[in-house]
Design a protein around this motif. Sequence first.
Motif, short mmCIF file in Angstrom:
data_model
loop_
_atom_site.label_atom_id
_atom_site.label_comp_id
_atom_site.label_asym_id
_atom_site.label_seq_id
_atom_site.Cartn_x
_atom_site.Cartn_y
_atom_site.Cartn_z
N PHE A 12 -24.64 -4.08 8.50
CA PHE A 12 -24.41 -2.68 8.08
C PHE A 12 -23.01 -2.50 7.49
O PHE A 12 -22.84 -2.17 6.31
N ILE A 13 -21.98 -2.76 8.28
CA ILE A 13 -20.61 -2.54 7.78
C ILE A 13 -20.21 -3.67 6.83
O ILE A 13 -19.55 -3.45 5.81
N GLY A 14 -20.67 -4.87 7.14
CA GLY A 14 -20.35 -6.02 6.29
C GLY A 14 -20.81 -5.84 4.85
O GLY A 14 -20.04 -6.08 3.90
N SER A 15 -22.04 -5.39 4.67
CA SER A 15 -22.57 -5.26 3.30
C SER A 15 -21.81 -4.19 2.51
O SER A 15 -21.50 -4.37 1.33
N HIS A 16 -21.47 -3.10 3.18
CA HIS A 16 -20.71 -2.05 2.49
C HIS A 16 -19.30 -2.55 2.13
O HIS A 16 -18.73 -2.17 1.11
N THR A 17 -18.76 -3.42 2.97
CA THR A 17 -17.42 -3.98 2.70
C THR A 17 -17.49 -4.97 1.54
O THR A 17 -16.60 -4.99 0.68
N VAL A 18 -18.55 -5.77 1.47
CA VAL A 18 -18.72 -6.70 0.34
C VAL A 18 -18.74 -5.92 -0.97
O VAL A 18 -18.07 -6.29 -1.95
N VAL A 19 -19.44 -4.81 -1.00
CA VAL A 19 -19.49 -3.97 -2.22
C VAL A 19 -18.08 -3.50 -2.61
O VAL A 19 -17.67 -3.63 -3.77
N GLU A 20 -17.32 -3.04 -1.64
CA GLU A 20 -15.97 -2.53 -1.97
C GLU A 20 -15.03 -3.67 -2.36
O GLU A 20 -14.17 -3.50 -3.23
N LEU A 21 -15.21 -4.85 -1.78
CA LEU A 21 -14.40 -6.03 -2.19
C LEU A 21 -14.72 -6.38 -3.64
O LEU A 21 -13.82 -6.61 -4.46
N GLN A 22 -16.00 -6.41 -3.97
CA GLN A 22 -16.39 -6.74 -5.35
C GLN A 22 -15.88 -5.67 -6.31
O GLN A 22 -15.42 -5.98 -7.41
N ASN A 23 -15.94 -4.42 -5.87
CA ASN A 23 -15.41 -3.33 -6.73
C ASN A 23 -13.92 -3.54 -7.04
O ASN A 23 -13.44 -3.11 -8.08
N GLU A 24 -13.21 -4.19 -6.11
CA GLU A 24 -11.77 -4.45 -6.31
C GLU A 24 -11.52 -5.79 -7.00
O GLU A 24 -10.38 -6.25 -7.09
N GLY A 25 -12.60 -6.46 -7.42
CA GLY A 25 -12.44 -7.70 -8.18
C GLY A 25 -12.36 -8.97 -7.35
O GLY A 25 -12.10 -10.05 -7.88
N PHE A 26 -12.61 -8.86 -6.05
CA PHE A 26 -12.58 -10.06 -5.21
C PHE A 26 -13.87 -10.86 -5.39
O PHE A 26 -14.95 -10.28 -5.58
N GLU A 27 -13.75 -12.20 -5.29
CA GLU A 27 -14.93 -13.06 -5.26
C GLU A 27 -15.30 -13.24 -3.78
O GLU A 27 -14.43 -13.53 -2.96
#
Length: 342
Positions: A12-27
Motif C-alpha cells: 500500500f504505502i510502498g507502491s505510492h512511494t514508488v510513484v512519487e520517486l519516479q515522479n522525482e526522476g529516480f530509477e
Amino acid sequence: MGKILVTGGLGFIGSHTVVELQNEGFEVIIIDDLSNSSVDVLKGITSITGTTPDFEQFDLKEKSKVQAFFKKHQDIEGVIHFAASKAVGESVEKPLLYYENNINTLVYVLQELQKLENANFIFSSSCTVYGQADELPITENAPIKFAESPYGNTKQIGEEIIRDTCKVTQHLKSIALRYFNPIGAHHTTKIGELPIGVPQNLVPFITQTALGIREQLSVFGDDYPTPDGTCIRDYIHVVDLAKAHVVALQRLLQNKNDSNYETFNIGTGTGSSVLEVIKSFEKVSGQKLNYKIANRRAGDIISAYADTTKANSQLGWKTKLTLDDAMKSAWEWQLTIKGKDK
Ligand code: WQD
C-alpha cells in the motif's frame, strides 16, 4: 542518479512511494515477496507514471538471496524499507512470525548496506512506538512506551537496531519515519489499499461496508474521554506520506542530515475521531453509513496525533491533502476494485 531499492514496493504505502520517486526522476527497483500484495500493482504504477520499475520477487528472510541481490546491484544509492508484516492482531497470535519476518529481514538488508561505501536508508516506522503518549500532540522526543503488540515491538526493536548500527557505521545514514494512520488512495484509482480478508483498519472497513461487502461497521467504543467519546487518530493521506519518503531520502542524498540516525513524525498534526471520519465519508460519498456503537477494542489507545514541527522545518514537508480528500480517494478506489483483495 543511482537506483533506489524499495522493499515491499508493491504494498500500500510502498507502491505510492514508488510513484512519487519516479515522479522525482529516480530509477526504482522493487523487491517484494507478494505475500501481502499483487504483481498487478506494477501495472498500476506504470499506468500512472509511464515507467515500469524493475521488480524482483523473493523473500528477504532468505539471507543468501539478499546477499546475491546486492552483489548484482552495485548501483543502489538508497533503500526505502517497507517490507514487513503489519497486522497488529495477527502479531499477537503469531509473535515469532512477526519477529522473524520484521527483524531478520531488516538485519540482512543492513548487513549489506554496511558493506557499501555510502548508504542511505529510510525505515518504515510507526507512531505505535509511543503507545498512549502522555502529552499531545506527540513530538519525536516523547518517551517510547512498552509496545502494545509484537508488531509495535518490531518497530521499536527495528529502530534500535538501526540506531546501534549507525553508531558504528558512519557511512550509513538513516531516517526512521514514524507514520500515524495512513489512509486513502492515489487519485487516479490505479493503486490503493488491498486489505486481505476482513479489514482490521477503520477506513477500508468503512468503504467495504458502504459497498455492501460488510454488513455494518462497529464503532469500537464511544465512552472514551474525548469530545464525542470515540478514539482520536491522525489520519494522513497515503500520497502525502509517500512524498515524505522522497524528501527524507533527498535529505540523506544531499547530506543535509544532522546526524546519521534521525526520526520524524509523519502525520497531519490534526486528530480526528472515528465519528468525524464517518461524517467525512458520508459527506464525500453522499452515502449514509450503516454503523453501530460496539464495545471497546482491546489495546486501542484513546488519542494520538503528531506534532509535525520537526518534519515541517527540517524536511520542508507538510501534508497538503485533507481528511475529506483521503476519504474521497478511498471511496473512489473501493468503487474501482469492488470486492477484490490482493
Ligand atoms: C483506528 C480507530 C479503532 C476498525 C493501526 C496500527 C498502526 C498502523 C495503523 C501499521 C481506532 C477504530 C477501527 C473498526 C473502529 N498500522 N475502529 N471500527 O489501531 O489506530 O492503528 O493501524 O503501521 O500501527 O496500530 O488503526 O484503523 O485499526 O483504528 O471503530 O472496524 O478506528 O478502535 O479507534 P489504529 P485502526
